[in-house]
Design a protein around this motif. Structure first.
Motif, PDB file in Angstrom:
ATOM      1  N   LEU A  25       1.442 -25.693  10.906  1.00  0.00           N
ATOM      2  CA  LEU A  25       1.444 -25.560  12.367  1.00  0.00           C
ATOM      3  C   LEU A  25       1.773 -24.148  12.840  1.00  0.00           C
ATOM      4  CD1 LEU A  25       1.350 -26.911  15.179  1.00  0.00           C
ATOM      5  CD2 LEU A  25       3.759 -27.446  14.874  1.00  0.00           C
ATOM      6  N   PHE A  26       2.792 -23.527  12.288  1.00  0.00           N
ATOM      7  CA  PHE A  26       3.220 -22.205  12.745  1.00  0.00           C
ATOM      8  C   PHE A  26       2.526 -21.071  11.995  1.00  0.00           C
ATOM      9  CE2 PHE A  26       6.934 -24.975  13.669  1.00  0.00           C
ATOM     10  CZ  PHE A  26       6.767 -24.978  15.043  1.00  0.00           C
ATOM     11  N   ASN A  27       1.561 -21.414  11.138  1.00  0.00           N
ATOM     12  CA  ASN A  27       0.765 -20.440  10.388  1.00  0.00           C
ATOM     13  C   ASN A  27       1.657 -19.484   9.594  1.00  0.00           C
ATOM     14  OD1 ASN A  27      -1.773 -19.690   9.580  1.00  0.00           O
ATOM     15  ND2 ASN A  27      -2.007 -18.143  11.157  1.00  0.00           N
ATOM     16  N   ARG A  28       2.657 -20.033   8.942  1.00  0.00           N
ATOM     17  CA  ARG A  28       3.603 -19.247   8.152  1.00  0.00           C
ATOM     18  C   ARG A  28       2.973 -18.900   6.807  1.00  0.00           C
ATOM     19  NH1 ARG A  28       7.534 -20.127   4.267  1.00  0.00           N
ATOM     20  NH2 ARG A  28       9.385 -18.849   4.484  1.00  0.00           N
ATOM     21  N   ALA A  29       3.078 -17.659   6.420  1.00  0.00           N
ATOM     22  CA  ALA A  29       2.533 -17.224   5.129  1.00  0.00           C
ATOM     23  C   ALA A  29       3.485 -17.633   4.012  1.00  0.00           C
ATOM     24  CB  ALA A  29       2.345 -15.720   5.124  1.00  0.00           C
ATOM     25  N   ASN A  30       2.978 -18.367   3.043  1.00  0.00           N
ATOM     26  CA  ASN A  30       3.736 -18.745   1.852  1.00  0.00           C
ATOM     27  C   ASN A  30       3.159 -17.944   0.692  1.00  0.00           C
ATOM     28  OD1 ASN A  30       5.348 -20.793   3.105  1.00  0.00           O
ATOM     29  ND2 ASN A  30       3.517 -22.049   3.176  1.00  0.00           N
ATOM     30  N   PHE A  31       3.809 -16.843   0.374  1.00  0.00           N
ATOM     31  CA  PHE A  31       3.280 -15.926  -0.623  1.00  0.00           C
ATOM     32  C   PHE A  31       3.392 -16.496  -2.028  1.00  0.00           C
ATOM     33  CE2 PHE A  31       4.585 -13.101   2.875  1.00  0.00           C
ATOM     34  CZ  PHE A  31       3.335 -12.586   3.170  1.00  0.00           C
ATOM     35  N   ALA A  32       2.408 -16.190  -2.847  1.00  0.00           N
ATOM     36  CA  ALA A  32       2.416 -16.599  -4.248  1.00  0.00           C
ATOM     37  C   ALA A  32       3.360 -15.684  -5.025  1.00  0.00           C
ATOM     38  CB  ALA A  32       1.008 -16.516  -4.817  1.00  0.00           C
ATOM     39  N   THR A  33       3.655 -16.065  -6.245  1.00  0.00           N
ATOM     40  CA  THR A  33       4.519 -15.227  -7.073  1.00  0.00           C
ATOM     41  C   THR A  33       3.769 -13.960  -7.477  1.00  0.00           C
ATOM     42  OG1 THR A  33       3.810 -16.450  -9.013  1.00  0.00           O
ATOM     43  CG2 THR A  33       5.846 -17.164  -7.971  1.00  0.00           C
ATOM     44  N   PRO A  34       4.467 -12.855  -7.600  1.00  0.00           N
ATOM     45  CA  PRO A  34       3.805 -11.605  -7.972  1.00  0.00           C
ATOM     46  C   PRO A  34       3.258 -11.654  -9.398  1.00  0.00           C
ATOM     47  CG  PRO A  34       6.106 -11.232  -7.382  1.00  0.00           C
ATOM     48  CD  PRO A  34       5.869 -12.685  -7.334  1.00  0.00           C
ATOM     49  N   ASN A  35       2.270 -10.831  -9.643  1.00  0.00           N
ATOM     50  CA  ASN A  35       1.704 -10.719 -10.980  1.00  0.00           C
ATOM     51  C   ASN A  35       2.684  -9.941 -11.850  1.00  0.00           C
ATOM     52  OD1 ASN A  35       0.152 -10.516 -13.233  1.00  0.00           O
ATOM     53  ND2 ASN A  35      -1.307  -9.064 -12.377  1.00  0.00           N
ATOM     54  N   SER A  36       3.367 -10.624 -12.735  1.00  0.00           N
ATOM     55  CA  SER A  36       4.366  -9.954 -13.573  1.00  0.00           C
ATOM     56  C   SER A  36       4.093 -10.184 -15.056  1.00  0.00           C
ATOM     57  CB  SER A  36       5.767 -10.455 -13.217  1.00  0.00           C
ATOM     58  OG  SER A  36       5.848 -11.846 -13.461  1.00  0.00           O
ATOM     59  N   ALA A  37       2.838 -10.445 -15.406  1.00  0.00           N
ATOM     60  CA  ALA A  37       2.510 -10.682 -16.812  1.00  0.00           C
ATOM     61  C   ALA A  37       2.798  -9.436 -17.644  1.00  0.00           C
ATOM     62  CB  ALA A  37       1.050 -11.089 -16.943  1.00  0.00           C
ATOM     63  N   ALA A  38       2.440  -8.287 -17.131  1.00  0.00           N
ATOM     64  CA  ALA A  38       2.704  -7.037 -17.845  1.00  0.00           C
ATOM     65  C   ALA A  38       3.024  -5.959 -16.822  1.00  0.00           C
ATOM     66  CB  ALA A  38       1.500  -6.636 -18.672  1.00  0.00           C
ATOM     67  N   LEU A  39       4.122  -5.264 -17.024  1.00  0.00           N
ATOM     68  CA  LEU A  39       4.512  -4.197 -16.110  1.00  0.00           C
ATOM     69  C   LEU A  39       4.089  -2.824 -16.611  1.00  0.00           C
ATOM     70  CD1 LEU A  39       8.117  -5.399 -15.217  1.00  0.00           C
ATOM     71  CD2 LEU A  39       6.015  -5.763 -13.939  1.00  0.00           C
ATOM     72  N   PHE A  40       4.005  -2.691 -17.950  1.00  0.00           N
ATOM     73  CA  PHE A  40       3.700  -1.388 -18.537  1.00  0.00           C
ATOM     74  C   PHE A  40       2.595  -1.522 -19.575  1.00  0.00           C
ATOM     75  CE2 PHE A  40       8.108  -1.208 -17.166  1.00  0.00           C
ATOM     76  CZ  PHE A  40       8.109  -0.047 -16.407  1.00  0.00           C
TER      77      PHE A  40
END
Length: 71
Positions: A25-40
């Motif tokens: 109803l309030f169009n709230r953004a529910n963000f997904a988890t960040p891509n953290s499979a590989a950082l380096f």
């Protein structure tokens, strides 16, 4: 938050139901988890875009209308 509103009416001794349903109803953004499979990279340099949130976990607001006729 979701919302559902309905109205029952009698039409020629039959039951008619009008419905309005709103999801997110309030169009709230529910963000997904960040891509953290590989950082380096194997050479130790940081991967561009690592840990960035690129999409949402749920859809945006959706509105649905319905009519139900019971005879």
């Amino acid at each position: 938050m979701d919302l559902s509103i309905f109205k029952n009416a009698l039409v020629a001794r039959q039951n008619l139901q009008l419905r309005l349903e709103i999801f997110n109803l309030f169009n709230r953004a529910n963000f997904a988890t960040p891509n953290s499979a590989a950082l380096f990279n194997p050479d130790g340099t940081q991967i561009p875009g690592a840990t960035q949130i690129t999409h949402t976990a749920t859809t945006s607001r959706q509105v649905q209308l319905g009519v139900k006729f019971v005879f």
